[in-house]
Design a protein around this motif. Structure first.
Motif, PDB file in Angstrom:
ATOM      1  N   SER A  79       0.825  -1.215   0.000  1.00  0.00           N
ATOM      2  CA  SER A  79       0.000   0.000   0.000  1.00  0.00           C
ATOM      3  C   SER A  79       0.852   1.253   0.000  1.00  0.00           C
ATOM      4  N   MET A  80       1.953   1.249   0.760  1.00  0.00           N
ATOM      5  CA  MET A  80       2.812   2.433   0.804  1.00  0.00           C
ATOM      6  C   MET A  80       3.511   2.651  -0.525  1.00  0.00           C
ATOM      7  N   ILE A  81       3.884   1.564  -1.200  1.00  0.00           N
ATOM      8  CA  ILE A  81       4.490   1.709  -2.523  1.00  0.00           C
ATOM      9  C   ILE A  81       3.488   2.303  -3.506  1.00  0.00           C
ATOM     10  N   ARG A  82       2.263   1.810  -3.483  1.00  0.00           N
ATOM     11  CA  ARG A  82       1.249   2.268  -4.431  1.00  0.00           C
ATOM     12  C   ARG A  82       0.714   3.658  -4.110  1.00  0.00           C
ATOM     13  N   ASP A  83       0.485   3.936  -2.805  1.00  0.00           N
ATOM     14  CA  ASP A  83      -0.203   5.163  -2.402  1.00  0.00           C
ATOM     15  C   ASP A  83       0.716   6.242  -1.842  1.00  0.00           C
ATOM     16  N   GLY A  84       1.983   5.888  -1.589  1.00  0.00           N
ATOM     17  CA  GLY A  84       2.869   6.839  -0.954  1.00  0.00           C
ATOM     18  C   GLY A  84       2.542   6.985   0.526  1.00  0.00           C
ATOM     19  N   ILE A  85       3.218   7.931   1.183  1.00  0.00           N
ATOM     20  CA  ILE A  85       2.978   8.209   2.605  1.00  0.00           C
ATOM     21  C   ILE A  85       2.630   9.683   2.732  1.00  0.00           C
ATOM     22  N   PRO A  86       1.377  10.010   3.033  1.00  0.00           N
ATOM     23  CA  PRO A  86       0.976  11.418   3.146  1.00  0.00           C
ATOM     24  C   PRO A  86       1.834  12.173   4.158  1.00  0.00           C
ATOM     25  N   GLY A  87       2.171  13.402   3.807  1.00  0.00           N
ATOM     26  CA  GLY A  87       2.965  14.234   4.697  1.00  0.00           C
ATOM     27  C   GLY A  87       4.450  14.002   4.601  1.00  0.00           C
ATOM     28  N   THR A  88       4.886  13.107   3.699  1.00  0.00           N
ATOM     29  CA  THR A  88       6.312  12.859   3.499  1.00  0.00           C
ATOM     30  C   THR A  88       6.643  13.094   2.034  1.00  0.00           C
ATOM     31  N   VAL A  89       7.923  12.923   1.694  1.00  0.00           N
ATOM     32  CA  VAL A  89       8.341  13.132   0.305  1.00  0.00           C
ATOM     33  C   VAL A  89       8.179  11.865  -0.529  1.00  0.00           C
ATOM     34  N   MET A  90       7.628  10.814   0.066  1.00  0.00           N
ATOM     35  CA  MET A  90       7.390   9.603  -0.717  1.00  0.00           C
ATOM     36  C   MET A  90       6.043   9.699  -1.408  1.00  0.00           C
ATOM     37  N   PRO A  91       6.049   9.790  -2.745  1.00  0.00           N
ATOM     38  CA  PRO A  91       4.792   9.967  -3.483  1.00  0.00           C
ATOM     39  C   PRO A  91       4.163   8.631  -3.852  1.00  0.00           C
ATOM     40  N   PRO A  92       2.924   8.643  -4.324  1.00  0.00           N
ATOM     41  CA  PRO A  92       2.346   7.424  -4.887  1.00  0.00           C
ATOM     42  C   PRO A  92       3.066   7.059  -6.181  1.00  0.00           C
ATOM     43  N   THR A  93       2.892   5.835  -6.624  1.00  0.00           N
ATOM     44  CA  THR A  93       3.554   5.383  -7.841  1.00  0.00           C
ATOM     45  C   THR A  93       2.532   4.784  -8.794  1.00  0.00           C
ATOM     46  N   ASN A  94       2.887   4.746 -10.063  1.00  0.00           N
ATOM     47  CA  ASN A  94       2.013   4.133 -11.063  1.00  0.00           C
ATOM     48  C   ASN A  94       2.483   2.739 -11.457  1.00  0.00           C
ATOM     49  N   LEU A  95       3.205   2.050 -10.589  1.00  0.00           N
ATOM     50  CA  LEU A  95       3.595   0.667 -10.856  1.00  0.00           C
ATOM     51  C   LEU A  95       2.356  -0.216 -10.950  1.00  0.00           C
ATOM     52  N   SER A  96       2.445  -1.250 -11.751  1.00  0.00           N
ATOM     53  CA  SER A  96       1.359  -2.222 -11.818  1.00  0.00           C
ATOM     54  C   SER A  96       1.332  -3.048 -10.536  1.00  0.00           C
ATOM     55  N   ASP A  97       0.249  -3.805 -10.349  1.00  0.00           N
ATOM     56  CA  ASP A  97       0.172  -4.675  -9.178  1.00  0.00           C
ATOM     57  C   ASP A  97       1.337  -5.673  -9.173  1.00  0.00           C
ATOM     58  N   ASP A  98       1.611  -6.267 -10.330  1.00  0.00           N
ATOM     59  CA  ASP A  98       2.689  -7.254 -10.392  1.00  0.00           C
ATOM     60  C   ASP A  98       4.035  -6.628 -10.058  1.00  0.00           C
ATOM     61  N   GLU A  99       4.298  -5.448 -10.593  1.00  0.00           N
ATOM     62  CA  GLU A  99       5.560  -4.773 -10.306  1.00  0.00           C
ATOM     63  C   GLU A  99       5.655  -4.395  -8.836  1.00  0.00           C
TER      64      GLU A  99
END
Length: 268
Positions: A79-99
């Motif tokens: 979930s953190m990889i897909r959605d990022g972490i709000p309030g930090t510099v880690m953004p959401p990503t457009n990776l596929s589920d498999d990736e």
């Protein structure tokens, strides 16, 4: 595919430093060498710039050596990889589920105990290095009751620590004094005796010191005239020069297989 910065585990690191999860996933990518290898390529391209190629941190947090805060699951990492972490510099990503699951599989392997994902290298050759005179590891470290007592017992090191921690403890043992209260010390007692060794259970009232020959001293601080704590580990820091790259890889392979879990890879 957009490049992203994996600021994972910034707010919710794993429950314990040996990498066991609160809940491990049954997803087929977890533990699959092919999926882990694919995840490593994604990690090195998109995450290593912040978290370091071995997860040891940089602009982003260290993924391997973590404080003992809240437990985490593979699904939470996903979930953190897909959605990022709000309030930090880690953004959401457009990776596929498999990736995304490939990346989770690699991170799971990276921060889990080394025995679960043994690194390349010849463990049999590494065993000879460990017990041999060139590395001289056994003069300070014990495995299954054999060896020295000055350093930590390594019987279960592969079952407890990630490979990155094992590597750092060999190549840079003084980095941040990872094994706190196991520093090299010199103690001068009021009776004139001087003791050299490694501190154990040091506090304001008492001090335990173990010497190279295994001798243990239980001291009251009232009897101590002078205490010198060295700003480095008692372990030599020159193994990167003393051993070749191949010898180091073999040594890490041997250490990674030291576990009490009874895995098929466990060395004697």
């Amino acid at each position: 595919m957009r490049t992203f910065c994996c600021f994972l585990l910034l707010a919710v690191p794993l429950a314990a430093q040996h990498g066991r999860y609160d809940k491990e996933s049954n997803h087929p990518a977890i533990g699959d060498p092919v999926q882990i290898a694919a995840g490593e390529k994604l990690y090195q391209r998109s995450c290593a710039g912040c978290h370091g190629p071995d997860g040891s941190g940089g602009r982003g947090p260290n993924l391997v050596v973590r404080p003992m805060w809240h437990p985490l699951s593979d699904e939470k990492i996903f979930s953190m990889i897909r959605d990022g972490i709000p309030g930090t510099v880690m953004p959401p990503t457009n990776l596929s589920d498999d990736e995304s699951w490939q990346l989770v599989a690699f991170i799971h392997a990276l921060i889990g105990p080394a025995a679960e994902n043994p690194p390349p290298g010849d463990a049999s050759a590494g065993e000879k290095i460990f017990w041999g005179k060139k590395a001289n590891c056994s003069s300070c470290h014990t495995i299954r009751g054999k060896g020295g007592h000055l350093g930590p017992d390594l019987t279960n090191i592969g079952g407890m620590r990630p490979l990155a921690v094992i590597r750092e403890s060999v190549l840079d043992p003084s980095e941040e004094l990872y094994l706190l209260e196991k520093e090299a010390v010199t103690v001068k007692l009021k009776n004139g005796e001087t003791i050299h060794g490694v501190a154990r259970n040091r506090n304001n009232y008492s001090l335990q010191i173990i010497e190279r020959d295994g001798g243990l001293h239980l001291l009251s601080m009232r009897d101590v005239a002078e205490l010198e704590i060295l700003e480095r580990s008692a372990m030599p820091g020159d193994y990167g020069e003393k051993l070749s790259a191949e010898e180091l890889e073999n040594l890490f392979a041997f250490l990674s297989r030291q576990t009490l879990r009874g895995t098929a890879e466990a060395s004697h």
